[in-house]
Design an enzyme around this catalytic site. Sequence first.
Site, short mmCIF file in Angstrom:
data_model
loop_
_atom_site.label_atom_id
_atom_site.label_comp_id
_atom_site.label_asym_id
_atom_site.label_seq_id
_atom_site.Cartn_x
_atom_site.Cartn_y
_atom_site.Cartn_z
N PRO A 1 -2.89 -53.96 -11.72
CA PRO A 1 -2.03 -53.05 -10.96
C PRO A 1 -1.97 -51.63 -11.50
CG PRO A 1 -0.72 -54.79 -12.05
CD PRO A 1 -2.16 -55.15 -12.21
N HIS B 1 7.69 -46.03 -27.52
CA HIS B 1 8.66 -45.50 -26.55
C HIS B 1 9.23 -44.15 -26.96
CE1 HIS B 1 8.86 -49.87 -25.20
NE2 HIS B 1 8.32 -49.20 -24.21
N GLN C 1 1.16 -60.72 -11.64
CA GLN C 1 0.54 -60.97 -12.94
C GLN C 1 1.22 -62.12 -13.68
OE1 GLN C 1 0.99 -56.92 -14.22
NE2 GLN C 1 3.18 -56.95 -13.86
N ASP D 1 4.16 -45.05 -18.14
CA ASP D 1 4.23 -46.13 -19.13
C ASP D 1 3.45 -47.32 -18.58
OD1 ASP D 1 4.92 -47.89 -21.08
OD2 ASP D 1 7.08 -47.79 -20.75
N SER D 2 2.15 -47.14 -18.44
CA SER D 2 1.33 -48.13 -17.74
C SER D 2 0.73 -49.14 -18.70
CB SER D 2 0.20 -47.42 -17.00
OG SER D 2 -0.65 -46.78 -17.94
#
Lengths: 292, 292
Positions: B162, B62, B31, B155-156
Amino acid sequence: MELWFSEDFSGGSRFGARVTQVVASHKSEFQQIDILATEVFGKMLVIDGKVQACEMDEFVYHEMLTHPALLSHPNPRKVLVAGGGDGGTVRECLKHSCVQEVTLVEIDRMVIELCQTHMPGLASRLSEDSRVRVAPDDASKIIQQARNMDVILVDSSDPVGPSEALFQPEFFQELHTALSEDGITCLQAGSPFLGPEQVVKMALDLKKFFPVVHLLTIPVPSYPGGTWCLALASKADWNPRGDSGQLIRQRFQDRGLTDQTKYLTKDMLGPCFEVPAFLMSIFRREQQAVAR
Amino acid sequence: MELWFSEDFSGGSRFGARVTQVVASHKSEFQQIDILATEVFGKMLVIDGKVQACEMDEFVYHEMLTHPALLSHPNPRKVLVAGGGDGGTVRECLKHSCVQEVTLVEIDRMVIELCQTHMPGLASRLSEDSRVRVAPDDASKIIQQARNMDVILVDSSDPVGPSEALFQPEFFQELHTALSEDGITCLQAGSPFLGPEQVVKMALDLKKFFPVVHLLTIPVPSYPGGTWCLALASKADWNPRGDSGQLIRQRFQDRGLTDQTKYLTKDMLGPCFEVPAFLMSIFRREQQAVAR
């Protein structure tokens, strides 16, 4: 052609919405008023280049400015709405059957007229409900003369232009005088992420006149930073975390609000008063600075 | 010269930030990765033109991806973080002293390296804490092989490129298999305002494999719509509104998290599970459609 509306905040942050049609564009005695049809946000009321309300998310702001305040009061009959010519706040007030009179004080009659024509989902109740009285006047002047109001909702634009006076301590004192003995006020208080110091300053200024002040943090995608603060100040002593929290939730049911709201649920009435840690630490810092 | 970064969402909504410096700009095997210094949002990690994390508000995302999940587990020792090469999620996991091992599975090593160099506030713990193991691999492949994990945090990035596989029901089944008997997973779930159907679909898909699924709604100014959803799914039965809510708040203190968070407070651990009315009604509609 691609048409984009764009609003900058603090010079370094930008919100944009794709515009499908400029529905109305007028210069009033006070300000520039535009109504834009957008792809994602529905119709949008823009004053002097700043988004005031849009159909996609106005319900969050208007429900949260109205219901926590009205539910915190045992029997709100007389309500004053300062600013808010789009009608969204008045619409929410009318959902409480105990409310006998809602006075809308909006300085700019053209805001009301344009919203009645183009955003009836917000403004139609202004002429349809006999409990509503519209006063085309300066809110700070009217509040100086008002007395015995149960609830005053300050639905102002940002602290520049005609709304500037609505963010001054002198105005908070007048609010206090205009309210009944157990009166409550709720005001828009700015962005917790992009302007946390201003939010805290407002809450501390309110604290000089009201024994109880709480911040509400709410999501509003079309406002800078995506999250907004409201400040609720009360002359009577209560605490949303204790018994009074339970009472507020009970009133939500008793006043028939269940299924009448799109954002607020009964179970959110305690949670909406929780303040993020970073905002609390600015509070503590400022309070210590005052104490020194 | 004025330089603005701008991210469009759904073709009709735009987020913009004024850029003071392009700190890094690289095309990896997977990427395009950019790190931008901005005036309002601090340094910003941008992947394929989409904001992943910025210094001004990364703590909200987070903390909320990590702590409600870890606190819902009685004794999380083995944690797997899928994606999240910026290191922010791992940093939060390490705040729990009971955690013995955090495995970070990030497909793109260049994300990790760039964040370690330019955003050390997020990524420095990746090499400084002996409990961290970094696996430069495909998260869905590693999770297929993993077993007995206490917590898996997904945590995409968005469900294109991807990360696409991390939003499929097949992946949720693999998550279930990889978790221990009382294991818990938390995943990013999209925008409640701009993509509520996708949020609800994800929660309902998770429901096919996990008895307990909760949505968390959190403010993230730099994400589209300014508010984001996370989905928390658990193999053990618990309810944040009942006794288990009290337990979670107690663990916040017991594990020494007080004063270690910038967004989450102990009192917010119940509230963060409250879901806005409009999202609940999409839920009910979809559930009825399935039941028919």
